[in-house]
Scaffold this motif. Structure first.
Motif, PDB file in Angstrom:
ATOM      1  N   MET A 129     115.346  33.352 116.248  1.00 31.46           N
ATOM      2  CA  MET A 129     115.759  32.017 115.807  1.00 31.46           C
ATOM      3  C   MET A 129     115.599  31.031 116.948  1.00 31.46           C
ATOM      4  N   SER A 130     115.125  29.870 116.611  1.00 38.76           N
ATOM      5  CA  SER A 130     114.879  28.875 117.640  1.00 38.76           C
ATOM      6  C   SER A 130     116.174  28.293 118.153  1.00 38.76           C
ATOM      7  N   ASP A 131     116.113  27.719 119.351  1.00 39.23           N
ATOM      8  CA  ASP A 131     117.296  27.089 119.911  1.00 39.23           C
ATOM      9  C   ASP A 131     117.723  25.904 119.096  1.00 39.23           C
ATOM     10  N   GLU A 132     116.749  25.155 118.518  1.00 41.46           N
ATOM     11  CA  GLU A 132     117.134  24.010 117.716  1.00 41.46           C
ATOM     12  C   GLU A 132     117.903  24.452 116.484  1.00 41.46           C
ATOM     13  N   ALA A 133     117.530  25.599 115.929  1.00 42.97           N
ATOM     14  CA  ALA A 133     118.226  26.074 114.743  1.00 42.97           C
ATOM     15  C   ALA A 133     119.645  26.509 115.061  1.00 42.97           C
ATOM     16  N   THR A 134     119.884  26.915 116.300  1.00 40.46           N
ATOM     17  CA  THR A 134     121.234  27.313 116.677  1.00 40.46           C
ATOM     18  C   THR A 134     121.969  26.243 117.447  1.00 40.46           C
ATOM     19  N   GLY A 135     121.249  25.249 117.942  1.00 42.54           N
ATOM     20  CA  GLY A 135     121.869  24.212 118.737  1.00 42.54           C
ATOM     21  C   GLY A 135     122.261  24.671 120.122  1.00 42.54           C
ATOM     22  N   ALA A 136     121.667  25.778 120.598  1.00 39.43           N
ATOM     23  CA  ALA A 136     122.168  26.374 121.819  1.00 39.43           C
ATOM     24  C   ALA A 136     121.592  25.793 123.076  1.00 39.43           C
ATOM     25  N   ASP A 137     120.661  24.852 122.995  1.00 32.32           N
ATOM     26  CA  ASP A 137     120.021  24.455 124.224  1.00 32.32           C
ATOM     27  C   ASP A 137     120.777  23.372 124.977  1.00 32.32           C
ATOM     28  N   VAL A 138     122.092  23.285 124.766  1.00 33.58           N
ATOM     29  CA  VAL A 138     122.899  22.547 125.724  1.00 33.58           C
ATOM     30  C   VAL A 138     122.867  23.258 127.057  1.00 33.58           C
ATOM     31  N   GLY A 139     122.505  24.535 127.042  1.00 30.93           N
ATOM     32  CA  GLY A 139     122.127  25.183 128.285  1.00 30.93           C
ATOM     33  C   GLY A 139     123.140  26.078 128.886  1.00 30.93           C
ATOM     34  N   ALA A 140     123.918  25.609 129.842  1.00 32.05           N
ATOM     35  CA  ALA A 140     124.694  26.483 130.700  1.00 32.05           C
ATOM     36  C   ALA A 140     125.999  26.873 130.043  1.00 32.05           C
ATOM     37  N   ALA A 141     125.953  27.720 129.047  1.00 35.46           N
ATOM     38  CA  ALA A 141     127.165  28.160 128.376  1.00 35.46           C
ATOM     39  C   ALA A 141     127.959  29.064 129.300  1.00 35.46           C
ATOM     40  N   PRO A 142     129.238  28.761 129.592  1.00 32.52           N
ATOM     41  CA  PRO A 142     129.988  29.559 130.541  1.00 32.52           C
ATOM     42  C   PRO A 142     130.175  30.995 130.113  1.00 32.52           C
ATOM     43  N   THR A 143     130.343  31.249 128.805  1.00 30.14           N
ATOM     44  CA  THR A 143     130.571  32.601 128.345  1.00 30.14           C
ATOM     45  C   THR A 143     129.742  32.865 127.111  1.00 30.14           C
TER      46      THR A 143
ATOM     47  N   ALA B 275     109.163  19.043 120.440  1.00 34.68           N
ATOM     48  CA  ALA B 275     110.459  18.432 120.177  1.00 34.68           C
ATOM     49  C   ALA B 275     111.595  19.351 120.613  1.00 34.68           C
ATOM     50  N   GLY B 276     112.754  18.763 120.770  1.00 31.32           N
ATOM     51  CA  GLY B 276     113.983  19.509 120.980  1.00 31.32           C
ATOM     52  C   GLY B 276     115.122  18.751 120.331  1.00 31.32           C
ATOM     53  N   TRP B 277     116.133  19.476 119.890  1.00 28.42           N
ATOM     54  CA  TRP B 277     117.226  18.777 119.233  1.00 28.42           C
ATOM     55  C   TRP B 277     118.518  19.577 119.285  1.00 28.42           C
ATOM     56  N   LEU B 278     119.602  18.878 119.140  1.00 28.95           N
ATOM     57  CA  LEU B 278     120.936  19.422 118.936  1.00 28.95           C
ATOM     58  C   LEU B 278     121.481  18.696 117.717  1.00 28.95           C
TER      59      LEU B 278
END
Length: 358
Positions: free
Chosen positions: A1-15, A269-272
């Motif tokens: 699954m792409s990052d856009e589909a998960t919204g995960a590319d805010v990047g530095a997730a602490p956990t 493209a990239g999206w959140l």
């Protein structure tokens, strides 16, 4: 699954094991169907046959041929586009950058830093091409550049030598001083910068100016060798170039351009989006290289962040890209406006309860 589909590319997730809604929602929350390898053609070096030729006339000649009042007209158009965004989406923050063949930059808040999302995955791919070569990078290219898969993106960073190596290439080779990769912890919690700050969940940053300069320098062959440049251009040609429904997101930059122009454009493209992220994190960012019918070209990056109405954010990026093209290409008869422009449809991106409470 792409990052856009998960919204995960805010990047530095602490956990990564216990992400917040702004970092890793469940796949079930997605209102769209993610592309699969069967739905998308594989990206291979052979795809580079469609790469447009180097522009003719050259940069100085191209700019000299523009109308005398072009710079003023473009500045006024960018201001007007910002006003339209304010009318449609009052809380949105927008940035636009246009780089012409003489390397001049024209923009609206072009150097304001934004969350980079997946728009920077071509940079990671370029860094990996220089570090590891075409043969090593090609197996990952379809998943990273076209499908925008986060796990594959992490492996691409590893192939480039890690987060610090990607940053070194970005700053020293591409000369993009305002772009930084803080962390990409998918499948590896230790994939972080040497000076990683766990308290900074939005550390992956870029600017519209940096993204536009990346595409301009790639097109001019200033970043990589000829073979590496050609294959990366080929992969960028295989990204989505249309918006088939209001929920499609990965073709907004080129969707309203003339069909033959859109077909030859390079972009990523990239999206959140809603269902992943509260309004403070949401954005659409798309950047690329547009080749004009006469062989001229320009690079462009358009960002809209924090807008309440995500459907209008995406409409605005498409409209802005089309109107910029109309001005640069001197095509005043091009119709850029759509019938639904500026009218929010809450059914397109319904707000989940977790988002409403953020």
């Amino acid at each position: 699954m792409s990052d856009e589909a998960t919204g995960a590319d805010v990047g530095a997730a602490p956990t990564p094991a216990a992400p917040s809604p702004a970092q890793e929602p469940t796949p079930a929350s997605s209102p769209t169907t993610d592309p699969t390898p069967e739905m998308m053609p594989p990206a291979t070096p052979e795809a580079t046959a469609r790469v447009p030729a180097a522009p003719d006339p050259g940069g100085e000649e191209f700019v000299a041929a523009l109308p005398q009042d072009f710079e003023t007209a473009l500045a006024e158009e960018l201001e007007r586009l910002a006003e339209i965004s304010e009318e449609w989406n009052p809380d949105a923050q927008v940035s636009i950058a246009v780089v012409l063949p003489d390397e001049s930059i024209h923009g609206y808040r072009a150097r304001e830093t934004r969350i980079s999302a997946s728009a920077v995955k071509p940079l990671w791919t370029a860094a990996a091409l220089q570090a590891a070569g075409v043969e090593a990078v090609a197996p990952l290219a379809n998943d990273v550049v076209i499908l925008s898969d986060n796990s594959a993106g992490g492996r691409m960073i590893d192939l480039a030598g890690g987060v610090d190596a990607v940053n070194a290439w970005t700053w020293d080779v591409a000369e993009l001083s305002d772009t930084r990769l803080e962390a990409w912890r998918f499948d590896d919690p230790d994939r972080v910068a040497r000076d990683f700050r766990p308290e900074n969940p939005l550390g992956n940053r870029t600017t519209a100016a940096d993204l536009a300069h990346f595409y301009a320098r790639l097109h001019q062959g200033e970043l990589l060798g000829p073979d590496e440049t050609a294959v990366l251009q080929g992969w960028l040609l295989d990204t989505s170039h249309t918006v088939g429904s209001p929920r499609d997101l990965d073709g907004v930059l080129v969707d309203r351009l003339p069909s033959e122009v859109a077909a030859s454009a390079l972009h990523k493209a990239g999206w959140l989006r809603p269902n992943c992220c509260p309004a403070d994190y949401r954005q659409m960012i798309d950047a690329g290289l547009v080749v004009l019918p006469d062989g001229g070209w320009y690079a462009v990056a358009i960002v809209t962040a924090r807008g309440e109405f995500f459907d209008l954010s995406n409409q605005w990026v498409s409209l802005a890209s089309c109107r910029i093209y109309s001005l640069v290409a001197d095509d005043p008869d091009l119709v850029c406006e759509g019938e639904e422009d500026g009218v929010h449809d809450p059914e397109i991106w319904p707000e989940p309860a977790s988002d409403a409470q953020s």
